[in-house]
Design a protein around this motif. Structure first.
Motif, mmCIF file in Angstrom:
data_model
loop_
_atom_site.group_PDB
_atom_site.id
_atom_site.type_symbol
_atom_site.label_atom_id
_atom_site.label_comp_id
_atom_site.label_asym_id
_atom_site.label_seq_id
_atom_site.Cartn_x
_atom_site.Cartn_y
_atom_site.Cartn_z
ATOM 1 N N LYS A 74 -8.567 0.961 -8.235
ATOM 2 C CA LYS A 74 -9.208 0.818 -6.721
ATOM 3 C C LYS A 74 -8.136 -0.557 -6.252
ATOM 4 O O LYS A 74 -8.393 -0.770 -5.021
ATOM 5 C CB LYS A 74 -10.531 0.160 -7.229
ATOM 6 C CG LYS A 74 -11.543 1.333 -7.509
ATOM 7 C CD LYS A 74 -12.791 0.693 -7.753
ATOM 8 C CE LYS A 74 -14.063 1.552 -7.899
ATOM 9 N NZ LYS A 74 -14.081 2.533 -6.938
ATOM 10 N N ALA A 75 -7.266 -1.068 -7.150
ATOM 11 C CA ALA A 75 -6.369 -1.964 -6.233
ATOM 12 C C ALA A 75 -5.377 -1.198 -5.337
ATOM 13 O O ALA A 75 -4.878 -0.129 -5.676
ATOM 14 C CB ALA A 75 -5.855 -2.726 -7.435
ATOM 15 N N LYS A 76 -4.691 -2.025 -4.470
ATOM 16 C CA LYS A 76 -3.884 -1.588 -3.425
ATOM 17 C C LYS A 76 -2.411 -1.792 -4.098
ATOM 18 O O LYS A 76 -1.448 -1.247 -3.747
ATOM 19 C CB LYS A 76 -4.005 -2.047 -2.124
ATOM 20 C CG LYS A 76 -5.258 -1.816 -1.393
ATOM 21 C CD LYS A 76 -5.328 -2.961 -0.060
ATOM 22 C CE LYS A 76 -6.877 -2.535 0.637
ATOM 23 N NZ LYS A 76 -6.945 -3.590 1.562
ATOM 24 N N THR A 77 -2.391 -2.762 -5.009
ATOM 25 C CA THR A 77 -1.343 -3.249 -5.525
ATOM 26 C C THR A 77 -0.784 -2.331 -6.944
ATOM 27 O O THR A 77 -1.707 -2.142 -7.710
ATOM 28 C CB THR A 77 -1.141 -4.529 -5.865
ATOM 29 O OG1 THR A 77 -1.879 -5.437 -5.053
ATOM 30 C CG2 THR A 77 0.034 -4.976 -6.524
ATOM 31 N N SER A 78 0.499 -2.055 -6.828
ATOM 32 C CA SER A 78 0.815 -1.278 -8.262
ATOM 33 C C SER A 78 1.367 -2.284 -9.193
ATOM 34 O O SER A 78 2.283 -3.171 -8.795
ATOM 35 C CB SER A 78 2.140 -0.320 -7.711
ATOM 36 O OG SER A 78 2.376 0.441 -8.824
ATOM 37 N N ASP A 112 -5.165 -7.660 -5.877
ATOM 38 C CA ASP A 112 -4.751 -7.739 -4.493
ATOM 39 C C ASP A 112 -4.739 -8.932 -3.877
ATOM 40 O O ASP A 112 -3.500 -9.422 -3.183
ATOM 41 C CB ASP A 112 -5.384 -6.851 -3.783
ATOM 42 C CG ASP A 112 -5.074 -5.062 -4.260
ATOM 43 O OD1 ASP A 112 -4.290 -4.881 -4.831
ATOM 44 O OD2 ASP A 112 -6.179 -4.478 -4.004
ATOM 45 N N VAL A 151 0.861 -1.108 -0.152
ATOM 46 C CA VAL A 151 0.089 0.043 0.100
ATOM 47 C C VAL A 151 0.999 1.169 0.080
ATOM 48 O O VAL A 151 0.836 2.214 -0.776
ATOM 49 C CB VAL A 151 -1.060 -0.029 1.144
ATOM 50 C CG1 VAL A 151 -1.703 1.259 1.424
ATOM 51 C CG2 VAL A 151 -1.827 -1.423 1.409
ATOM 52 N N ASP A 152 1.949 1.134 0.764
ATOM 53 C CA ASP A 152 2.981 2.324 0.705
ATOM 54 C C ASP A 152 3.365 2.803 -0.639
ATOM 55 O O ASP A 152 3.778 3.698 -0.990
ATOM 56 C CB ASP A 152 3.959 2.125 2.006
ATOM 57 C CG ASP A 152 3.508 2.111 3.217
ATOM 58 O OD1 ASP A 152 2.198 2.497 3.405
ATOM 59 O OD2 ASP A 152 4.018 1.654 4.174
ATOM 60 N N ALA A 189 -10.029 -5.510 -8.833
ATOM 61 C CA ALA A 189 -9.149 -5.132 -7.972
ATOM 62 C C ALA A 189 -8.600 -6.176 -6.829
ATOM 63 O O ALA A 189 -7.608 -6.540 -6.607
ATOM 64 C CB ALA A 189 -9.626 -3.810 -7.361
ATOM 65 N N ASN A 190 -9.760 -6.819 -6.601
ATOM 66 C CA ASN A 190 -9.726 -8.018 -5.610
ATOM 67 C C ASN A 190 -8.703 -9.096 -6.340
ATOM 68 O O ASN A 190 -8.039 -9.893 -5.518
ATOM 69 C CB ASN A 190 -10.958 -8.695 -5.388
ATOM 70 C CG ASN A 190 -10.613 -9.519 -4.361
ATOM 71 O OD1 ASN A 190 -10.619 -9.306 -3.064
ATOM 72 N ND2 ASN A 190 -11.363 -10.907 -4.758
ATOM 73 N N VAL A 228 2.367 1.959 -3.596
ATOM 74 C CA VAL A 228 1.134 2.736 -4.342
ATOM 75 C C VAL A 228 0.861 4.042 -3.898
ATOM 76 O O VAL A 228 1.007 4.986 -4.775
ATOM 77 C CB VAL A 228 -0.329 1.905 -3.980
ATOM 78 C CG1 VAL A 228 -1.308 2.780 -4.902
ATOM 79 C CG2 VAL A 228 -0.004 0.426 -4.442
ATOM 80 N N LYS A 229 1.233 4.405 -2.726
ATOM 81 C CA LYS A 229 0.886 5.887 -2.066
ATOM 82 C C LYS A 229 2.189 6.745 -2.799
ATOM 83 O O LYS A 229 2.088 7.912 -3.189
ATOM 84 C CB LYS A 229 0.986 5.794 -0.754
ATOM 85 C CG LYS A 229 -0.363 5.311 -0.334
ATOM 86 C CD LYS A 229 -0.453 5.555 1.421
ATOM 87 C CE LYS A 229 -1.855 5.405 2.018
ATOM 88 N NZ LYS A 229 -1.853 5.270 3.395
#
Length: 334
Positions: A128-132, A76, A2-3, A72-73, A5-6
């Motif tokens: 919408k995914a947390k993964t890049s 992730d 998540v970090d 997205a699911n 992606v941010k």
């Protein structure tokens, strides 16, 4: 993750122009660029134009958030991979340029820099995914709206999806069958392959065929019945259903030589009344599921049955099921 992606989004926000290595491809009268782009870039710079938003120039479908969340699911939680290229058309606001001796593509980092021609739900899912992810992309440049629309039509009509019956057939190889799908596959294969099958020659395992029972039709007809077979092996389910269908085939053969059970509407309708008929076998014959016992229950249904009703059943299997069920009730004797 998540970090990460941010971090990608933060780095992206500080860049006015973005650069990526590309290859130029020529197909027919069109040229396009192939490259890979971070999913965060796609989310920030791509847009769609629907008929609802723009009745004159829009041509895309409405976005389906549920489908995007499924993507997205998949990314992730299933560590999914989606190798298909996103197809984009650069808009004037992108100010697309080729630099670095023709090997680098540069464009403005602004919303709606690109119009999505194919892959709108994937891009929405990426956002919408947390993964890049690093995503394969095809970019056309300098297209008119007419050319964009024609490409959209070509992409969505020339590329044929994999038949649903083939996907069901190969799920076993991918080891992604549900428990119900495994049972249905086994029962279907018994009907398709066993020497004593009452549907021999009527089954089509991997492709659609006229007047054949595909896995899609079979599963839709039989899956609602699985709860009443709770605890039984697939071979036992086949034995009971085969006796039932054999009884139907015997009664049909008295009226016509045509393979009416191969008609999907007719097959689904008779599967729709199976529960009622099986209950009568339980009550009268103490759950002895033989073809002769099924036939004794079902034969009154065929008395004075207009065969045209089965030869030209229409498109509604539920209407035919209700018709058969009403005949079964009207013929009931105690």
């Amino acid at each position: 993750m998540v970090d990460a992606v941010k971090s990608d989004k933060a780095d992206l926000a500080n860049e006015n122009r973005l650069r990526y290595s590309v290859s130029l491809v020529t197909q027919g009268k069109h040229q396009f660029y192939t490259l890979t782009v971070p999913s965060a870039v796609l989310a920030a710079t791509c847009a769609v134009t629907t008929r609802k938003e723009d009745p004159k120039l829009g041509f895309q479908r409405e976005l389906d958030e549920k489908r995007a969340l499924e993507i997205a699911n998949y990314i992730d939680n299933d560590v999914g991979t989606i190798p298909n290229s996103i197809v984009l058309s650069a808009q004037p606001i992108a100010d697309l340029k080729i630099v670095g001796r023709g090997k680098t593509l540069e464009f403005n980092n602004v919303p709606a820099a690109f119009l999505i021609l194919d892959g709108q739900h994937r891009v929405y899912g990426f956002s919408k995914a947390k993964t890049s992810l690093r995503v394969p992309v095809v970019i056309y440049n300098g297209l008119s709206r007419k050319e964009e629309t024609r490409l959209f039509i070509d992409i969505n009509t020339k590329q044929r999806p994999v038949p649903a019956q083939l996907l069901l057939s190969i799920k076993q190889l991918a080891e992604i069958e549900s428990e119900a799908e495994e049972v249905l596959r086994d029962v279907f294969d018994h009907f398709d392959q066993d020497m004593d099958s009452s549907l021999a020659g009527y089954m089509s395992a991997a492709e659609a065929a006229r007047n054949k029972i595909t896995r899609v039709t079979f599963n839709a007809a039989v899956k609602p019945l699985l709860p009443i077979f709770s605890g039984r092996e697939s071979g036992d389910i086949y034995r009971i259903m085969n006796a039932y269908i054999s009884a139907i085939s015997t009664e049909l053969s008295k009226k016509t030589a045509a393979p009416l059970l191969a008609k999907p509407v007719v097959f689904r309708a008779f599967m729709g009344v199976f529960r009622s008929i099986a209950q009568r076998v339980v009550d009268r014959y103490d759950a002895e599921y033989s073809a002769s016992n099924f036939q004794s229950i079902i034969s009154p249904l065929f008395v004075n049955l207009p065969i045209k009703k089965l030869e030209t059943p229409g498109t509604s299997w539920t209407a035919l099921r209700d018709y058969l069920d009403n005949r079964l009730i009207s013929k009931l004797t105690l």
